[in-house]
Design an enzyme around this catalytic site. Structure first.
Site, short mmCIF file in Angstrom:
data_model
loop_
_atom_site.label_atom_id
_atom_site.label_comp_id
_atom_site.label_asym_id
_atom_site.label_seq_id
_atom_site.Cartn_x
_atom_site.Cartn_y
_atom_site.Cartn_z
N LYS A 62 -16.24 2.33 9.55
CA LYS A 62 -15.14 1.65 9.94
C LYS A 62 -14.88 1.86 11.42
O LYS A 62 -14.54 1.17 12.19
CB LYS A 62 -14.04 2.33 9.19
CG LYS A 62 -13.60 1.29 8.00
CD LYS A 62 -12.36 2.37 6.97
CE LYS A 62 -12.44 1.29 5.97
NZ LYS A 62 -11.48 2.12 5.09
N LYS A 76 -14.87 -1.73 14.12
CA LYS A 76 -13.12 -2.22 14.52
C LYS A 76 -13.45 -1.32 15.80
O LYS A 76 -12.75 -1.62 16.40
CB LYS A 76 -12.39 -1.24 13.60
CG LYS A 76 -12.29 -1.29 11.96
CD LYS A 76 -11.10 -0.93 11.47
CE LYS A 76 -10.81 -1.10 10.39
NZ LYS A 76 -9.50 -0.88 9.04
N LYS A 87 10.68 -15.89 -9.46
CA LYS A 87 10.44 -14.91 -10.03
C LYS A 87 9.37 -15.85 -11.48
O LYS A 87 9.84 -17.08 -11.97
CB LYS A 87 11.63 -14.15 -11.39
CG LYS A 87 10.51 -13.16 -12.04
CD LYS A 87 11.76 -12.07 -12.60
CE LYS A 87 11.40 -11.39 -13.56
NZ LYS A 87 12.42 -9.87 -14.07
N PHE A 121 -7.39 5.52 11.22
CA PHE A 121 -7.10 6.02 9.89
C PHE A 121 -7.83 5.56 8.81
O PHE A 121 -7.84 4.30 9.03
CB PHE A 121 -6.26 6.50 9.45
CG PHE A 121 -5.38 7.54 10.44
CD1 PHE A 121 -5.05 8.49 9.91
CD2 PHE A 121 -4.63 7.49 11.77
CE1 PHE A 121 -4.42 9.80 10.58
CE2 PHE A 121 -4.03 8.23 12.19
CZ PHE A 121 -3.94 9.84 11.73
N ASP A 144 -4.11 -5.21 2.39
CA ASP A 144 -5.06 -5.55 2.72
C ASP A 144 -5.28 -7.28 2.23
O ASP A 144 -6.36 -8.18 2.88
CB ASP A 144 -6.21 -5.51 1.98
CG ASP A 144 -6.40 -3.31 2.65
OD1 ASP A 144 -6.81 -3.45 3.57
OD2 ASP A 144 -6.11 -3.28 2.05
N ASN A 159 0.51 -1.14 -0.01
CA ASN A 159 0.06 0.06 0.35
C ASN A 159 0.85 1.14 0.17
O ASN A 159 2.00 1.18 0.47
CB ASN A 159 -0.92 0.17 1.06
CG ASN A 159 -2.13 -0.78 1.38
OD1 ASN A 159 -2.74 -0.96 0.12
ND2 ASN A 159 -2.78 -1.16 2.50
#
Length: 394
Positions: free
Chosen positions: A335, A339, A289, A321, A279, A209
């Protein structure tokens, strides 16, 4: 503590120069970065090497000495300073400051600096009481300069009266009071996460992220400045880990971040989840690879760190956040409930002027009662203080 704070100490010529050595030592023990500027007369009392050894940085003397790289000393130090401290300050340098005379490194840097200035006079009692000296000090006070005034005592010349420089402990306390005026987190330990975790795909590729870690670093500094203890769990960051953290754990994956948070959470009174955990992770990882014209990967959901800790947080306060590109407030409220958090800091990351990789943010802070507070566009360091203010109201 003064970790991450920059103090520029100007030392002018007088017998009280020896006290400035203790000032440097005390500031360094508190974690401050100290740069020393000495006048030529000051070097007659104490050598620059003494200050260089105590401050662990080069002492600046001559504004015209050659530099190894393009860095104009009086400008760079002026910009660097959080506090510009002058101790001892003779009648001569006080007069220069008041009248705008810049004929050496100390007076030049002083005039170039916009930092908070603290002056500690040291001189003969008659010089101190002279009308010109008193006028010069008043001029500086009217400009917002702070004075740690001289005390009455036996002076080097044998006279007894006012003019003796204040004790180093009192001078350092004045610096502390300015840099850390509010200690409302002194009894709190805060667990903070930051940065973007990554999940391995194959031998060279990862899933991650976007996150600079700047908001998390700003929160660490804010908590420390307000007297709190910081437990810091971070992944990839584009900024250094602040020196002020008490415990620092570096992780890569979301699972590692969760494990680190679980290990520390019982020590914390507040959780602030400013990280950007990946996530998803690959269901079946590839050691080498992957090659080919087309590729299909199967991902599974990672654990939700804030939700997992929120389920059993007890008396701890939890701040999350919410970074969204659409439906900001609605998503944030969902959220918050999901949470079991006490506050959610929601910010629109679709804008290029706030959020990722920049120093400013514009957030909406929402509590369990549904009340929304629009913080407006602020530096991330200033937003960190706003968040801490809201935590204290929970």
């Amino acid at each position: 503590m003064l970790y991450g704070k920059n103090v520029v100490l100007g030392v002018s010529g007088g017998i009280a120069v020896y006290k400035a050595c203790e000032i440097v030592s005390r500031l360094k023990k508190l974690g401050a970065n100290v740069d020393v500027i000495m006048t030529d007369h000051a070097t007659e009392f104490v050598t620059p090497l003494t200050f260089q050894t105590l401050a662990k940085s080069a002492v600046v003397l001559n504004p015209f000495e050659p530099v190894k790289e393009f860095d104009i000393n009086h400008i760079s130090l002026a910009k660097k300073a959080d506090v510009f401290l002058v101790a001892p300050a003779t009648a001569n340098v006080i007069a220069k400051f008041a009248q705008g005379i810049a004929d050496d490194m100390l007076s030049t840097t002083y005039l170039a600096s916009t930092a908070h200035k603290i002056i500690c006079p040291a001189m003969n009692v008659n010089m101190y009481e002279d009308v010109t000296t008193q006028q010069n000090m008043q001029i500086l006070k009217d400009r917002g300069v702070e004075f740690v005034d001289s005390t009455v005592g036996l002076l080097a010349c044998g006279d007894v009266g006012k003019g003796r420089m204040a004790e180093p402990a009192d001078i350092v306390r004045a610096v502390e009071n300015y840099l850390t005026p509010c200690q409302d987190f002194a009894d709190k330990t805060v667990l903070i996460t930051a940065g973007g975790t990554e999940e391995s795909i194959d031998g060279v590729r990862v899933l991650t992220n976007r996150s600079s870690g700047k908001m998390g670093a700003a929160l660490c500094q804010a908590v420390s400045d307000r007297g709190g203890k910081v437990l810091f769990v971070h992944a990839n960051m584009s900024v250094p880990v602040p020196n002020c953290v008490a415990e620092d754990i570096r992780v890569k994956t979301t699972d590692e971040m969760l494990a680190a948070c679980k290990a520390l959470c019982k020590k914390a009174d507040v959780y602030i989840f400013a990280a950007a955990p990946a996530d998803y992770k690959l269901k079946n990882k590839f050691k080498n690879k992957i090659k080919g014209d087309a590729l299909t990967l199967e991902f599974v959901k990672n654990p939700d760190i804030a939700r997992t800790l929120g389920e059993n947080k007890g008396e701890a306060k939890s701040v999350i956040f919410c970074a969204e590109t659409t439906n900001l407030v609605e998503s944030a409220k969902q959220k918050l409930a999901l949470k079991n958090a006490d506050l959610v800091v929601a910010n629109d990351v679709s804008r290029k002027d706030i959020g990722f990789e920049v120093d400013e943010n514009e957030a909406v802070i929402i509590g369990k009662d549904g009340k929304e507070f629009a913080a407006g566009k602020l530096s991330k360091r200033r937003l960190a203080d706003v968040i801490l203010d809201k935590i204290l109201l929970i």
